[in-house]
Design an enzyme around this catalytic site. Structure first.
Site, PDB file in Angstrom:
ATOM      1  N   MET A  27       0.841  -1.201   0.000  1.00 11.08           N
ATOM      2  CA  MET A  27       0.000   0.000   0.000  1.00 11.08           C
ATOM      3  C   MET A  27       0.877   1.252   0.000  1.00 11.08           C
ATOM      4  O   MET A  27       0.418   2.346   0.335  1.00 11.08           O
ATOM      5  CB  MET A  27      -0.939  -0.002   1.211  1.00 11.08           C
ATOM      6  CG  MET A  27      -1.897  -1.196   1.184  1.00 11.08           C
ATOM      7  SD  MET A  27      -3.406  -0.944   2.112  1.00 11.08           S
ATOM      8  CE  MET A  27      -2.769  -0.727   3.749  1.00 11.08           C
ATOM      9  N   HIS A  34       9.048  -3.409   3.700  1.00  8.85           N
ATOM     10  CA  HIS A  34       8.645  -3.665   2.311  1.00  8.85           C
ATOM     11  C   HIS A  34       9.865  -4.048   1.470  1.00  8.85           C
ATOM     12  O   HIS A  34       9.806  -4.944   0.641  1.00  8.85           O
ATOM     13  CB  HIS A  34       8.036  -2.406   1.687  1.00  8.85           C
ATOM     14  CG  HIS A  34       6.783  -1.922   2.345  1.00  8.85           C
ATOM     15  ND1 HIS A  34       6.727  -0.750   3.058  1.00  8.85           N
ATOM     16  CD2 HIS A  34       5.528  -2.430   2.377  1.00  8.85           C
ATOM     17  CE1 HIS A  34       5.503  -0.556   3.502  1.00  8.85           C
ATOM     18  NE2 HIS A  34       4.744  -1.565   3.116  1.00  8.85           N
ATOM     19  N   GLN A  58     -10.388  -2.703   2.006  1.00  9.60           N
ATOM     20  CA  GLN A  58      -9.941  -3.386   3.213  1.00  9.60           C
ATOM     21  C   GLN A  58      -9.953  -2.475   4.441  1.00  9.60           C
ATOM     22  O   GLN A  58      -9.564  -2.887   5.521  1.00  9.60           O
ATOM     23  CB  GLN A  58      -8.568  -4.021   3.009  1.00  9.60           C
ATOM     24  CG  GLN A  58      -7.403  -3.055   2.941  1.00  9.60           C
ATOM     25  CD  GLN A  58      -6.137  -3.776   2.528  1.00  9.60           C
ATOM     26  OE1 GLN A  58      -6.005  -4.274   1.414  1.00  9.60           O
ATOM     27  NE2 GLN A  58      -5.185  -3.869   3.448  1.00  9.60           N
ATOM     28  N   GLY A 145       4.542 -10.268   4.206  1.00 10.99           N
ATOM     29  CA  GLY A 145       5.322 -10.167   5.435  1.00 10.99           C
ATOM     30  C   GLY A 145       4.660 -10.897   6.603  1.00 10.99           C
ATOM     31  O   GLY A 145       3.438 -10.811   6.784  1.00 10.99           O
ATOM     32  N   GLN A 146       5.503 -11.571   7.388  1.00 10.06           N
ATOM     33  CA  GLN A 146       5.034 -12.251   8.610  1.00 10.06           C
ATOM     34  C   GLN A 146       4.426 -11.247   9.590  1.00 10.06           C
ATOM     35  O   GLN A 146       3.617 -11.600  10.438  1.00 10.06           O
ATOM     36  CB  GLN A 146       6.218 -12.995   9.243  1.00 10.06           C
ATOM     37  CG  GLN A 146       5.942 -13.645  10.595  1.00 10.06           C
ATOM     38  CD  GLN A 146       4.907 -14.759  10.514  1.00 10.06           C
ATOM     39  OE1 GLN A 146       4.707 -15.371   9.470  1.00 10.06           O
ATOM     40  NE2 GLN A 146       4.225 -15.008  11.628  1.00 10.06           N
ATOM     41  N   LYS A 147       4.815  -9.967   9.467  1.00 14.53           N
ATOM     42  CA  LYS A 147       4.229  -8.898  10.293  1.00 14.53           C
ATOM     43  C   LYS A 147       2.700  -8.981  10.273  1.00 14.53           C
ATOM     44  O   LYS A 147       2.041  -8.744  11.268  1.00 14.53           O
ATOM     45  CB  LYS A 147       4.714  -7.551   9.744  1.00 14.53           C
ATOM     46  CG  LYS A 147       3.891  -6.341  10.091  1.00 14.53           C
ATOM     47  CD  LYS A 147       4.378  -5.739  11.355  1.00 14.53           C
ATOM     48  CE  LYS A 147       3.707  -4.442  11.733  1.00 14.53           C
ATOM     49  NZ  LYS A 147       2.568  -4.028  10.957  1.00 14.53           N
ATOM     50  N   SER A 184       4.074   1.382   8.061  1.00  9.69           N
ATOM     51  CA  SER A 184       3.787   2.707   7.497  1.00  9.69           C
ATOM     52  C   SER A 184       3.083   3.572   8.531  1.00  9.69           C
ATOM     53  O   SER A 184       3.240   4.792   8.547  1.00  9.69           O
ATOM     54  CB  SER A 184       2.908   2.573   6.250  1.00  9.69           C
ATOM     55  OG  SER A 184       3.492   1.667   5.347  1.00  9.69           O
TER      56      SER A 184
HETATM   57  P1  AMP Z   1       1.383  -2.819   3.538  1.00 12.04           P
HETATM   58  O1  AMP Z   1       1.928  -1.792   2.618  1.00 12.04           O
HETATM   59  O2  AMP Z   1       1.340  -2.408   4.962  1.00 12.04           O
HETATM   60  O3  AMP Z   1       0.094  -3.431   3.030  1.00 12.04           O
HETATM   61  O4  AMP Z   1       2.436  -4.008   3.504  1.00 12.04           O
HETATM   62  C1  AMP Z   1       2.797  -4.631   2.306  1.00 12.04           C
HETATM   63  C2  AMP Z   1       3.528  -5.917   2.621  1.00 12.04           C
HETATM   64  O5  AMP Z   1       4.701  -5.618   3.381  1.00 12.04           O
HETATM   65  C3  AMP Z   1       2.681  -6.875   3.465  1.00 12.04           C
HETATM   66  O6  AMP Z   1       2.869  -8.198   3.005  1.00 12.04           O
HETATM   67  C4  AMP Z   1       3.236  -6.680   4.841  1.00 12.04           C
HETATM   68  O7  AMP Z   1       3.097  -7.811   5.671  1.00 12.04           O
HETATM   69  C5  AMP Z   1       4.709  -6.422   4.537  1.00 12.04           C
HETATM   70  N1  AMP Z   1       5.329  -5.712   5.658  1.00 12.04           N
HETATM   71  C6  AMP Z   1       4.907  -4.559   6.258  1.00 12.04           C
HETATM   72  N2  AMP Z   1       5.703  -4.241   7.300  1.00 12.04           N
HETATM   73  C7  AMP Z   1       6.648  -5.210   7.366  1.00 12.04           C
HETATM   74  C8  AMP Z   1       7.757  -5.454   8.228  1.00 12.04           C
HETATM   75  N3  AMP Z   1       8.056  -4.649   9.248  1.00 12.04           N
HETATM   76  N4  AMP Z   1       8.505  -6.564   7.998  1.00 12.04           N
HETATM   77  C9  AMP Z   1       8.217  -7.403   6.966  1.00 12.04           C
HETATM   78  N5  AMP Z   1       7.182  -7.221   6.124  1.00 12.04           N
HETATM   79  C10 AMP Z   1       6.412  -6.151   6.318  1.00 12.04           C
END
Ligand code: AMP
Length: 277
Positions: A27, A34, A58, A145-147, A184
Protein backbone atom coordinates in the site's frame (compact mmCIF):
# COMPACT_ATOMS: atom_id res chain seq x y z
CA UNK A 1 11.57 0.54 -14.32
CA UNK A 2 8.17 0.67 -16.00
CA UNK A 3 5.41 2.39 -14.06
CA UNK A 4 1.96 1.31 -15.18
CA UNK A 5 -1.38 2.55 -13.90
CA UNK A 6 -3.82 0.70 -16.17
CA UNK A 7 -4.81 -2.97 -16.17
CA UNK A 8 -4.65 -2.97 -19.97
CA UNK A 9 -1.12 -1.52 -19.86
CA UNK A 10 0.03 -4.43 -17.74
CA UNK A 11 -1.57 -7.03 -20.00
CA UNK A 12 0.40 -5.54 -22.88
CA UNK A 13 3.75 -6.29 -21.18
CA UNK A 14 2.94 -9.90 -20.17
CA UNK A 15 4.41 -11.40 -23.35
CA UNK A 16 7.79 -9.79 -22.87
CA UNK A 17 8.05 -10.45 -19.11
CA UNK A 18 10.95 -12.73 -18.13
CA UNK A 19 9.96 -15.64 -15.88
CA UNK A 20 9.80 -16.36 -13.04
CA UNK A 21 7.95 -13.18 -12.09
CA UNK A 22 7.70 -12.16 -8.43
CA UNK A 23 5.03 -9.74 -7.19
CA UNK A 24 5.23 -7.70 -3.98
CA UNK A 25 1.80 -6.20 -3.17
CA UNK A 26 2.00 -3.05 -1.02
CA UNK A 27 0.00 0.00 0.00
CA UNK A 28 3.04 2.24 -0.50
CA UNK A 29 4.82 4.58 1.90
CA UNK A 30 7.61 2.05 1.63
CA UNK A 31 10.06 1.24 4.41
CA UNK A 32 12.76 -1.37 5.05
CA UNK A 33 10.08 -4.00 5.82
CA UNK A 34 8.64 -3.67 2.31
CA UNK A 35 12.16 -3.54 0.86
CA UNK A 36 13.02 -6.87 2.53
CA UNK A 37 10.18 -8.41 0.49
CA UNK A 38 11.43 -6.67 -2.66
CA UNK A 39 15.02 -7.91 -2.10
CA UNK A 40 13.81 -11.47 -1.53
CA UNK A 41 11.74 -11.24 -4.71
CA UNK A 42 14.76 -9.81 -6.57
CA UNK A 43 16.96 -12.74 -5.54
CA UNK A 44 14.30 -15.37 -6.42
CA UNK A 45 13.02 -14.10 -9.78
CA UNK A 46 14.00 -12.87 -13.24
CA UNK A 47 11.40 -10.10 -13.07
CA UNK A 48 10.14 -8.20 -10.02
CA UNK A 49 6.84 -6.33 -9.95
CA UNK A 50 5.63 -4.19 -7.03
CA UNK A 51 2.06 -2.98 -6.72
CA UNK A 52 1.23 0.21 -4.85
CA UNK A 53 -2.46 0.52 -4.09
CA UNK A 54 -4.16 1.81 -0.94
CA UNK A 55 -7.15 -0.51 -1.10
CA UNK A 56 -10.32 1.20 0.18
CA UNK A 57 -12.13 -2.16 0.36
CA UNK A 58 -9.94 -3.39 3.21
CA UNK A 59 -10.61 -0.33 5.37
CA UNK A 60 -13.82 -0.52 7.43
CA UNK A 61 -16.60 1.96 6.84
CA UNK A 62 -16.29 4.86 6.87
CA UNK A 63 -12.89 3.71 5.65
CA UNK A 64 -11.05 3.52 9.03
CA UNK A 65 -7.90 5.54 8.45
CA UNK A 66 -8.15 5.29 4.64
CA UNK A 67 -8.13 9.06 4.20
CA UNK A 68 -5.21 9.61 6.59
CA UNK A 69 -3.21 6.54 5.50
CA UNK A 70 0.30 7.84 4.66
CA UNK A 71 1.16 8.12 0.94
CA UNK A 72 4.42 9.11 -0.77
CA UNK A 73 4.55 7.96 -4.40
CA UNK A 74 7.65 9.92 -5.48
CA UNK A 75 9.82 8.58 -2.68
CA UNK A 76 8.39 5.04 -3.19
CA UNK A 77 9.33 5.03 -6.86
CA UNK A 78 12.86 6.21 -6.16
CA UNK A 79 13.35 3.46 -3.52
CA UNK A 80 12.06 0.81 -5.93
CA UNK A 81 14.30 2.09 -8.72
CA UNK A 82 17.29 1.68 -6.38
CA UNK A 83 16.28 -1.93 -5.67
CA UNK A 84 16.27 -2.76 -9.37
CA UNK A 85 12.52 -3.37 -9.61
CA UNK A 86 11.33 -3.95 -13.19
CA UNK A 87 7.68 -3.03 -12.98
CA UNK A 88 5.47 -0.93 -10.71
CA UNK A 89 1.70 -1.25 -10.92
CA UNK A 90 0.09 1.79 -9.30
CA UNK A 91 -3.57 1.89 -10.33
CA UNK A 92 -6.23 4.38 -9.24
CA UNK A 93 -9.20 3.26 -7.13
CA UNK A 94 -11.42 3.62 -10.23
CA UNK A 95 -9.11 1.33 -12.22
CA UNK A 96 -9.46 -1.48 -9.67
CA UNK A 97 -13.09 -0.82 -8.70
CA UNK A 98 -14.83 0.69 -11.73
CA UNK A 99 -18.47 1.71 -11.47
CA UNK A 100 -20.71 -1.35 -11.12
CA UNK A 101 -18.07 -3.46 -9.35
CA UNK A 102 -19.90 -5.99 -7.10
CA UNK A 103 -17.82 -9.14 -6.47
CA UNK A 104 -16.19 -9.90 -3.13
CA UNK A 105 -14.37 -12.93 -1.80
CA UNK A 106 -15.12 -14.53 1.56
CA UNK A 107 -12.24 -16.76 2.64
CA UNK A 108 -14.12 -18.39 5.54
CA UNK A 109 -13.37 -18.92 9.25
CA UNK A 110 -9.65 -18.04 9.14
CA UNK A 111 -10.66 -14.49 8.15
CA UNK A 112 -13.22 -14.05 10.96
CA UNK A 113 -10.85 -14.09 13.93
CA UNK A 114 -8.41 -11.50 15.37
CA UNK A 115 -8.00 -8.75 12.74
CA UNK A 116 -11.17 -9.94 11.00
CA UNK A 117 -13.16 -9.63 14.23
CA UNK A 118 -11.80 -6.18 15.06
CA UNK A 119 -12.09 -4.93 11.48
CA UNK A 120 -15.21 -6.55 9.95
CA UNK A 121 -14.88 -6.91 6.20
CA UNK A 122 -11.13 -6.24 6.26
CA UNK A 123 -10.08 -9.63 4.89
CA UNK A 124 -12.86 -9.68 2.30
CA UNK A 125 -11.25 -6.50 0.97
CA UNK A 126 -7.76 -8.01 1.18
CA UNK A 127 -8.78 -11.28 -0.49
CA UNK A 128 -10.64 -9.50 -3.27
CA UNK A 129 -7.78 -7.16 -4.13
CA UNK A 130 -5.09 -9.87 -3.84
CA UNK A 131 -7.13 -12.09 -6.13
CA UNK A 132 -7.45 -9.25 -8.65
CA UNK A 133 -3.73 -8.40 -8.43
CA UNK A 134 -2.76 -12.04 -9.00
CA UNK A 135 -5.02 -12.22 -12.06
CA UNK A 136 -3.80 -8.89 -13.42
CA UNK A 137 -0.05 -9.36 -12.82
CA UNK A 138 0.04 -13.19 -13.10
CA UNK A 139 3.15 -13.73 -10.96
CA UNK A 140 4.80 -17.09 -10.31
CA UNK A 141 5.41 -16.00 -6.71
CA UNK A 142 3.89 -13.38 -4.43
CA UNK A 143 5.62 -12.03 -1.32
CA UNK A 144 3.96 -11.18 2.01
CA UNK A 145 5.32 -10.17 5.43
CA UNK A 146 5.03 -12.25 8.61
CA UNK A 147 4.23 -8.90 10.29
CA UNK A 148 0.68 -9.46 8.96
CA UNK A 149 0.56 -13.12 10.00
CA UNK A 150 -3.19 -13.60 9.58
CA UNK A 151 -3.07 -11.95 6.15
CA UNK A 152 -0.50 -14.59 5.12
CA UNK A 153 -2.86 -17.37 6.23
CA UNK A 154 -5.81 -15.76 4.43
CA UNK A 155 -3.82 -15.34 1.20
CA UNK A 156 -2.50 -18.92 1.40
CA UNK A 157 -6.09 -20.21 1.85
CA UNK A 158 -7.31 -18.04 -1.03
CA UNK A 159 -4.61 -19.11 -3.50
CA UNK A 160 -5.01 -22.80 -2.61
CA UNK A 161 -8.82 -22.78 -2.73
CA UNK A 162 -9.09 -20.83 -6.00
CA UNK A 163 -6.05 -22.49 -7.67
CA UNK A 164 -4.54 -19.07 -8.31
CA UNK A 165 -1.22 -20.70 -9.18
CA UNK A 166 1.18 -18.33 -7.42
CA UNK A 167 3.52 -19.60 -4.71
CA UNK A 168 3.07 -17.50 -1.55
CA UNK A 169 6.41 -16.62 0.09
CA UNK A 170 6.36 -15.31 3.68
CA UNK A 171 9.23 -13.01 4.72
CA UNK A 172 10.22 -12.45 8.41
CA UNK A 173 9.28 -9.21 10.19
CA UNK A 174 11.80 -6.37 9.94
CA UNK A 175 12.22 -4.38 13.18
CA UNK A 176 13.94 -1.23 14.37
CA UNK A 177 17.01 -1.88 16.56
CA UNK A 178 14.77 -1.38 19.62
CA UNK A 179 12.31 -4.07 18.44
CA UNK A 180 9.50 -1.91 17.05
CA UNK A 181 8.14 -3.63 13.93
CA UNK A 182 8.41 -1.31 10.92
CA UNK A 183 5.03 -0.10 9.71
CA UNK A 184 3.79 2.71 7.50
CA UNK A 185 1.55 3.70 10.41
CA UNK A 186 4.64 4.37 12.59
CA UNK A 187 4.84 7.71 10.78
CA UNK A 188 1.73 8.69 12.77
CA UNK A 189 3.65 8.26 16.07
CA UNK A 190 5.39 11.14 17.85
CA UNK A 191 8.49 10.54 20.00
CA UNK A 192 6.48 9.76 23.10
CA UNK A 193 4.17 7.38 21.19
CA UNK A 194 7.19 5.61 19.71
CA UNK A 195 8.57 4.97 23.17
CA UNK A 196 5.19 3.66 24.31
CA UNK A 197 4.89 1.47 21.19
CA UNK A 198 7.89 -0.58 22.34
CA UNK A 199 5.51 -2.28 24.77
CA UNK A 200 4.13 -4.44 21.92
CA UNK A 201 7.43 -6.19 21.21
CA UNK A 202 8.38 -6.24 24.90
CA UNK A 203 5.18 -8.12 25.67
CA UNK A 204 5.89 -10.61 22.85
CA UNK A 205 9.41 -11.15 24.22
CA UNK A 206 7.91 -11.69 27.67
CA UNK A 207 5.63 -14.38 26.21
CA UNK A 208 8.61 -16.10 24.57
CA UNK A 209 10.65 -15.89 27.75
CA UNK A 210 7.87 -17.39 29.91
CA UNK A 211 7.32 -20.17 27.38
CA UNK A 212 11.07 -20.92 27.26
CA UNK A 213 11.08 -21.15 31.05
CA UNK A 214 8.47 -23.90 30.76
CA UNK A 215 5.16 -22.03 31.12
CA UNK A 216 2.66 -23.94 28.97
CA UNK A 217 -0.57 -22.36 30.25
CA UNK A 218 -1.56 -19.85 27.57
CA UNK A 219 -3.85 -17.87 29.89
CA UNK A 220 -1.02 -17.33 32.38
CA UNK A 221 1.09 -15.87 29.59
CA UNK A 222 -1.78 -13.73 28.25
CA UNK A 223 -2.37 -12.37 31.77
CA UNK A 224 1.26 -11.33 32.21
CA UNK A 225 1.40 -9.77 28.75
CA UNK A 226 -1.82 -7.86 29.47
CA UNK A 227 -0.50 -6.52 32.74
CA UNK A 228 2.76 -5.38 31.11
CA UNK A 229 0.87 -3.54 28.36
CA UNK A 230 -1.56 -1.99 30.83
CA UNK A 231 1.40 -0.55 32.74
CA UNK A 232 1.98 1.72 29.70
CA UNK A 233 -0.49 4.63 30.03
CA UNK A 234 -0.49 5.46 26.29
CA UNK A 235 -1.36 1.90 25.25
CA UNK A 236 -4.86 0.48 24.85
CA UNK A 237 -5.24 -3.22 23.98
CA UNK A 238 -7.59 -4.15 21.14
CA UNK A 239 -6.86 -7.89 21.27
CA UNK A 240 -4.18 -10.19 22.57
CA UNK A 241 -4.10 -13.78 21.36
CA UNK A 242 -2.18 -17.03 21.71
CA UNK A 243 -3.58 -19.29 19.02
CA UNK A 244 -2.71 -22.31 16.92
CA UNK A 245 -0.47 -20.93 14.17
CA UNK A 246 -2.51 -22.47 11.32
CA UNK A 247 -6.18 -22.47 12.47
CA UNK A 248 -5.91 -19.41 14.75
CA UNK A 249 -8.05 -21.26 17.35
CA UNK A 250 -7.18 -19.90 20.80
CA UNK A 251 -5.02 -22.30 22.82
CA UNK A 252 -5.40 -23.23 26.49
CA UNK A 253 -2.14 -25.17 26.56
CA UNK A 254 0.75 -24.38 24.25
CA UNK A 255 1.18 -27.90 22.90
CA UNK A 256 1.25 -26.95 19.21
CA UNK A 257 2.99 -24.26 17.12
CA UNK A 258 1.49 -21.02 18.41
CA UNK A 259 1.08 -17.51 17.03
CA UNK A 260 1.25 -14.87 19.75
CA UNK A 261 -0.34 -11.77 18.25
CA UNK A 262 -1.76 -8.48 19.37
CA UNK A 263 -3.29 -5.22 18.26
CA UNK A 264 -2.73 -2.18 20.46
CA UNK A 265 -3.77 1.43 20.07
CA UNK A 266 -0.99 3.96 20.69
CA UNK A 267 -2.51 7.41 20.31
CA UNK A 268 -4.11 7.62 16.85
CA UNK A 269 -2.33 4.54 15.53
CA UNK A 270 -3.49 0.95 15.81
CA UNK A 271 -0.38 -1.22 15.73
CA UNK A 272 -0.12 -4.99 15.28
CA UNK A 273 2.73 -7.40 15.88
CA UNK A 274 3.31 -11.11 16.45
CA UNK A 275 5.84 -13.86 17.06
CA UNK A 276 5.71 -17.61 16.57
CA UNK A 277 6.33 -20.05 19.42
P1 AMP B 1 1.38 -2.82 3.54
O1 AMP B 1 1.93 -1.79 2.62
O2 AMP B 1 1.34 -2.41 4.96
O3 AMP B 1 0.09 -3.43 3.03
O4 AMP B 1 2.44 -4.01 3.50
C1 AMP B 1 2.80 -4.63 2.31
C2 AMP B 1 3.53 -5.92 2.62
O5 AMP B 1 4.70 -5.62 3.38
C3 AMP B 1 2.68 -6.87 3.46
O6 AMP B 1 2.87 -8.20 3.01
C4 AMP B 1 3.24 -6.68 4.84
O7 AMP B 1 3.10 -7.81 5.67
C5 AMP B 1 4.71 -6.42 4.54
N1 AMP B 1 5.33 -5.71 5.66
C6 AMP B 1 4.91 -4.56 6.26
N2 AMP B 1 5.70 -4.24 7.30
C7 AMP B 1 6.65 -5.21 7.37
C8 AMP B 1 7.76 -5.45 8.23
N3 AMP B 1 8.06 -4.65 9.25
N4 AMP B 1 8.50 -6.56 8.00
C9 AMP B 1 8.22 -7.40 6.97
N5 AMP B 1 7.18 -7.22 6.12
C10 AMP B 1 6.41 -6.15 6.32
Amino acid sequence: MKVIDAVAGLRAVHQETGRPLGLVPTMGCLHEGHLALVRRARSDNATVAVSIFVNPAQFGLPYDDFSTYPRDMESDLSKLREEGVDLVFAPSVEEIYPGGFETSIDVGPIADKLEGKSRPGHFTGVATVVCKLLFIVRPDRAYFGQKDAQQCLVVQRLTADLDLGAEIVVVPTVREADGLALSSRNSLLDTEDKRAALVLYRSLCLARELWRQGEGDAEQIRRQMRSLIESEPLARIDYLSIAHSKSLEELEIIDRPALVSLAVWIGQARLIDNILL
